[in-house]
Design a protein around this motif. Structure first.
Motif, PDB file in Angstrom:
ATOM      1  N   ARG A 239      47.528  31.633  43.183  1.00  0.00           N
ATOM      2  CA  ARG A 239      48.943  31.362  43.450  1.00  0.00           C
ATOM      3  C   ARG A 239      49.651  30.847  42.196  1.00  0.00           C
ATOM      4  NH1 ARG A 239      48.204  28.099  47.286  1.00  0.00           N
ATOM      5  NH2 ARG A 239      48.442  26.151  46.134  1.00  0.00           N
ATOM      6  N   ASP A 240      49.014  29.918  41.482  1.00  0.00           N
ATOM      7  CA  ASP A 240      49.647  29.311  40.313  1.00  0.00           C
ATOM      8  C   ASP A 240      49.831  30.315  39.175  1.00  0.00           C
ATOM      9  OD1 ASP A 240      50.723  26.910  39.094  1.00  0.00           O
ATOM     10  OD2 ASP A 240      48.984  26.941  37.771  1.00  0.00           O
ATOM     11  N   LEU A 241      48.878  31.249  39.049  1.00  0.00           N
ATOM     12  CA  LEU A 241      48.955  32.237  37.966  1.00  0.00           C
ATOM     13  C   LEU A 241      49.592  33.544  38.428  1.00  0.00           C
ATOM     14  CD1 LEU A 241      45.430  31.797  36.276  1.00  0.00           C
ATOM     15  CD2 LEU A 241      47.584  30.653  35.725  1.00  0.00           C
ATOM     16  N   ALA A 242      50.112  33.555  39.657  1.00  0.00           N
ATOM     17  CA  ALA A 242      50.728  34.761  40.225  1.00  0.00           C
ATOM     18  C   ALA A 242      49.779  35.948  40.102  1.00  0.00           C
ATOM     19  CB  ALA A 242      52.056  35.069  39.526  1.00  0.00           C
ATOM     20  N   ALA A 243      48.517  35.728  40.516  1.00  0.00           N
ATOM     21  CA  ALA A 243      47.463  36.725  40.315  1.00  0.00           C
ATOM     22  C   ALA A 243      46.866  37.197  41.627  1.00  0.00           C
ATOM     23  CB  ALA A 243      46.368  36.148  39.418  1.00  0.00           C
ATOM     24  N   GLY A 244      47.655  37.205  42.688  1.00  0.00           N
ATOM     25  CA  GLY A 244      47.157  37.664  43.968  1.00  0.00           C
ATOM     26  C   GLY A 244      46.720  39.115  43.952  1.00  0.00           C
ATOM     27  N   ASP A 245      47.305  39.918  43.041  1.00  0.00           N
ATOM     28  CA  ASP A 245      46.921  41.323  42.925  1.00  0.00           C
ATOM     29  C   ASP A 245      45.935  41.544  41.793  1.00  0.00           C
ATOM     30  OD1 ASP A 245      48.679  40.691  40.910  1.00  0.00           O
ATOM     31  OD2 ASP A 245      49.804  42.571  41.012  1.00  0.00           O
ATOM     32  N   ARG A 246      45.371  40.451  41.260  1.00  0.00           N
ATOM     33  CA  ARG A 246      44.391  40.532  40.178  1.00  0.00           C
ATOM     34  C   ARG A 246      43.171  39.672  40.496  1.00  0.00           C
ATOM     35  NH1 ARG A 246      46.312  44.535  38.741  1.00  0.00           N
ATOM     36  NH2 ARG A 246      47.240  45.123  36.729  1.00  0.00           N
ATOM     37  N   LEU A 247      42.765  39.676  41.755  1.00  0.00           N
ATOM     38  CA  LEU A 247      41.636  38.835  42.158  1.00  0.00           C
ATOM     39  C   LEU A 247      40.348  39.220  41.435  1.00  0.00           C
ATOM     40  CD1 LEU A 247      42.234  38.500  45.999  1.00  0.00           C
ATOM     41  CD2 LEU A 247      42.552  36.743  44.239  1.00  0.00           C
ATOM     42  N   GLY A 248      40.173  40.530  41.173  1.00  0.00           N
ATOM     43  CA  GLY A 248      38.975  40.974  40.463  1.00  0.00           C
ATOM     44  C   GLY A 248      38.848  40.309  39.099  1.00  0.00           C
ATOM     45  N   LEU A 249      39.973  40.165  38.400  1.00  0.00           N
ATOM     46  CA  LEU A 249      39.958  39.492  37.094  1.00  0.00           C
ATOM     47  C   LEU A 249      39.536  38.040  37.222  1.00  0.00           C
ATOM     48  CD1 LEU A 249      43.172  40.688  35.190  1.00  0.00           C
ATOM     49  CD2 LEU A 249      40.795  41.039  34.508  1.00  0.00           C
ATOM     50  N   LEU A 250      40.007  37.379  38.273  1.00  0.00           N
ATOM     51  CA  LEU A 250      39.732  35.953  38.429  1.00  0.00           C
ATOM     52  C   LEU A 250      38.278  35.676  38.790  1.00  0.00           C
ATOM     53  CD1 LEU A 250      42.891  34.701  40.377  1.00  0.00           C
ATOM     54  CD2 LEU A 250      42.530  34.871  37.908  1.00  0.00           C
ATOM     55  N   ILE A 251      37.655  36.564  39.560  1.00  0.00           N
ATOM     56  CA  ILE A 251      36.318  36.235  40.061  1.00  0.00           C
ATOM     57  C   ILE A 251      35.187  36.953  39.334  1.00  0.00           C
ATOM     58  CG2 ILE A 251      37.194  35.710  42.354  1.00  0.00           C
ATOM     59  CD1 ILE A 251      36.201  38.390  43.329  1.00  0.00           C
ATOM     60  N   ALA A 252      35.483  38.025  38.598  1.00  0.00           N
ATOM     61  CA  ALA A 252      34.402  38.795  37.961  1.00  0.00           C
ATOM     62  C   ALA A 252      34.203  38.465  36.494  1.00  0.00           C
ATOM     63  CB  ALA A 252      34.674  40.297  38.120  1.00  0.00           C
ATOM     64  N   GLY A 253      35.113  37.693  35.903  1.00  0.00           N
ATOM     65  CA  GLY A 253      35.046  37.440  34.465  1.00  0.00           C
ATOM     66  C   GLY A 253      33.747  36.805  34.008  1.00  0.00           C
ATOM     67  N   SER A 254      33.292  35.756  34.709  1.00  0.00           N
ATOM     68  CA  SER A 254      32.087  35.050  34.283  1.00  0.00           C
ATOM     69  C   SER A 254      30.845  35.933  34.416  1.00  0.00           C
ATOM     70  CB  SER A 254      31.905  33.762  35.092  1.00  0.00           C
ATOM     71  OG  SER A 254      31.793  34.051  36.474  1.00  0.00           O
ATOM     72  N   THR A 255      30.771  36.739  35.464  1.00  0.00           N
ATOM     73  CA  THR A 255      29.608  37.611  35.641  1.00  0.00           C
ATOM     74  C   THR A 255      29.626  38.748  34.629  1.00  0.00           C
ATOM     75  OG1 THR A 255      29.842  37.142  38.000  1.00  0.00           O
ATOM     76  CG2 THR A 255      28.223  38.760  37.383  1.00  0.00           C
ATOM     77  N   LEU A 256      30.798  39.253  34.292  1.00  0.00           N
ATOM     78  CA  LEU A 256      30.902  40.243  33.220  1.00  0.00           C
ATOM     79  C   LEU A 256      30.365  39.672  31.913  1.00  0.00           C
ATOM     80  CD1 LEU A 256      34.415  41.899  33.780  1.00  0.00           C
ATOM     81  CD2 LEU A 256      32.242  43.110  33.651  1.00  0.00           C
ATOM     82  N   GLY A 257      30.772  38.447  31.589  1.00  0.00           N
ATOM     83  CA  GLY A 257      30.304  37.810  30.369  1.00  0.00           C
ATOM     84  C   GLY A 257      28.801  37.618  30.365  1.00  0.00           C
ATOM     85  N   LEU A 258      28.265  37.193  31.504  1.00  0.00           N
ATOM     86  CA  LEU A 258      26.823  36.995  31.621  1.00  0.00           C
ATOM     87  C   LEU A 258      26.078  38.285  31.333  1.00  0.00           C
ATOM     88  CD1 LEU A 258      24.336  35.351  32.523  1.00  0.00           C
ATOM     89  CD2 LEU A 258      24.886  35.971  34.870  1.00  0.00           C
ATOM     90  N   PHE A 259      26.563  39.387  31.894  1.00  0.00           N
ATOM     91  CA  PHE A 259      25.839  40.638  31.726  1.00  0.00           C
ATOM     92  C   PHE A 259      25.993  41.198  30.314  1.00  0.00           C
ATOM     93  CE2 PHE A 259      23.291  42.981  34.593  1.00  0.00           C
ATOM     94  CZ  PHE A 259      23.062  44.180  33.928  1.00  0.00           C
TER      95      PHE A 259
END
Length: 410
Positions: free
Chosen positions: A38-58
């Motif tokens: 809500r704060d980052l107006a990213a309701g249509d970018r949930l994939g970016l918010l939740i997958a970033g750390s796992t992408l980095g790990l891999f």
């Protein structure tokens, strides 16, 4: 009473401490997700918010052995800690979804630099009986965070805001990492084979395509195909064919991670957006499955197929729009199922079969299987949710868990 060598004891305690840190990190991130979106107006970018750390790990996994060989133990630890703290700082000060995702990517890179190092040492130094005890103790580490984590996170968010609250896990992560590295710093790296860079990066490349597709099906499908090709290329021979034994256990681990971790990453969004519940009620549901997993793992082990079937059923109920009490009971049942399944599945996946995989190869395979599953689950779930398919994503997660149950019987 058997007295464990000091290094073995440090390693076991470090692994358990890292599990506690993972629990704190997970509850903080999941509880804050609707607030951050809500704060980052990213309701249509949930994939970016939740997958970033796992992408980095891999991305980091194929680089870990190279960095360790070049920088040594101390240098790798310093680089990992710097990347972790720096990434969290970037995420906590982000003004948009992309900056937040970059920060999360850095924290994932940090975790990947050290992940194989500690896991291979655990397989090398801890026998099956001790590994089961460590799994049980690690599961217990989720009880405290599950009981107080979401409520404490919401309280801190009201007091100091989500940006400062995001930094809460730092001391726990640093403590666990220091214990593990201190325990295994003298381990010889002779059998640490360098992972194939190009083939390994196919998975995060494909997942990134899914996350960035923004509802454009050709890109999402192409990303899924690339990720699947990378998965087949890097997991041990026989995994894609579901060969009985370790390969089938690894395939089940991938499917389990897609279903459970994908569902868990979006649970607060599902409750607040899909069910219209407040964050307080969503936090109760968020705690239910990890708490049930932790408690169940203390008493019942080695029932992979039964447990995964129960988890699939519980997850499927979440896609029905059922009343809040039913949703709470269903997600609790899913956690009980995972608690029944995971210890046995983990031991099967980390036990060398006739193929004679080494400790580092087993460690790499297990971490790869879980990371691929988490990455794909979060990427697919985030993409579907951003496109209006929040409930549909839980159907996908339930199917993945049911498939894991079937594969685990092999």
């Amino acid at each position: 009473m058997t007295v464990l060598p000091r290094g073995t004891l440090l390693l076991a305690v470090g692994i358990v401490a890292l599990e506690f840190a993972a629990a704190v990190t997970g509850f903080v991130a999941s509880t804050l997700l609707p607030v951050v979106a809500r704060d980052l107006a990213a309701g249509d970018r949930l994939g970016l918010l939740i997958a970033g750390s796992t992408l980095g790990l891999f991305v980091a996994l194929p680089l870990a052995s190279r960095v360790l060989g070049r920088l040594g133990t101390r240098g790798t630890l310093a680089a990992g800690m710097l990347a972790y703290v720096g990434g969290l700082a970037v995420a906590a000060t982000a003004q948009g979804a992309w900056t937040f995702a970059v920060g999360q990517l850095c924290t994932g890179l940090a975790s990947g630099l050290l992940a194989v190092f500690g896991m291979s040492s655990a397989i090398r130094h801890l026998d099956e009986r001790l590994r089961l005890r460590v799994i049980a103790a690690s599961s217990a580490m989720w009880i405290g965070p599950a009981l107080v984590g979401p409520a404490a996170t919401l309280g801190l968010d009201h007091l100091v805001g989500w940006r400062w609250t995001l930094l809460v896990p730092v001391p726990f992560v640093l403590f666990g990492r220091l214990l593990v590295v201190r325990a295994v710093r003298d381990d010889p790296p002779a059998d640490a084979a360098t992972r194939p860079l190009g083939r390994t990066l196919l998975v995060p490349l494909g997942a990134a395509g899914v996350v960035l597709s923004a509802g454009w099906c050709p890109l999402a499908l192409a990303g899924a195909v690339v990720a699947a090709a990378g998965l087949v290329a890097i997991l041990p021979a026989g995994t894609a064919r579901l060969r009985p034994g370790t390969p089938a256990a690894l395939a089940a681990m991938v499917l389990f991670a897609v279903g459970y971790f994908g569902a868990d990453s979006l649970i607060t969004v599902l409750l607040t957006t899909g069910y219209g519940a407040g964050l307080g009620r969503a936090a109760i549901v968020l705690s239910a499955a990890p708490l049930a997993w932790a408690v169940t793992s203390l008493f019942a082990r080695r029932f992979p197929a039964t447990g995964l079937s129960l988890a699939a059923l519980g997850t499927a109920v979440l896609a029905t729009g059922a009343p809040f009490a039913v949703v709470l009971a269903a997600w609790t049942a899913a956690g009980i199922g995972v608690g029944l399944a995971y210890p046995g599945l983990y031991v099967r996946a980390t036990t060398a079969g006739p193929g004679g995989l080494t400790a580092i190869e087993l460690a790499t395979a297990v971490i790869t299987a879980e990371c691929v599953g988490q990455l794909l689950g979060r990427a697919i779930g985030g993409t579907l949710s951003s496109a209006g398919g929040l409930f549909a994503s839980y159907v996908v997660f339930a199917v993945a868990l049911a498939a894991a149950a079937a594969v685990s019987r092999r």
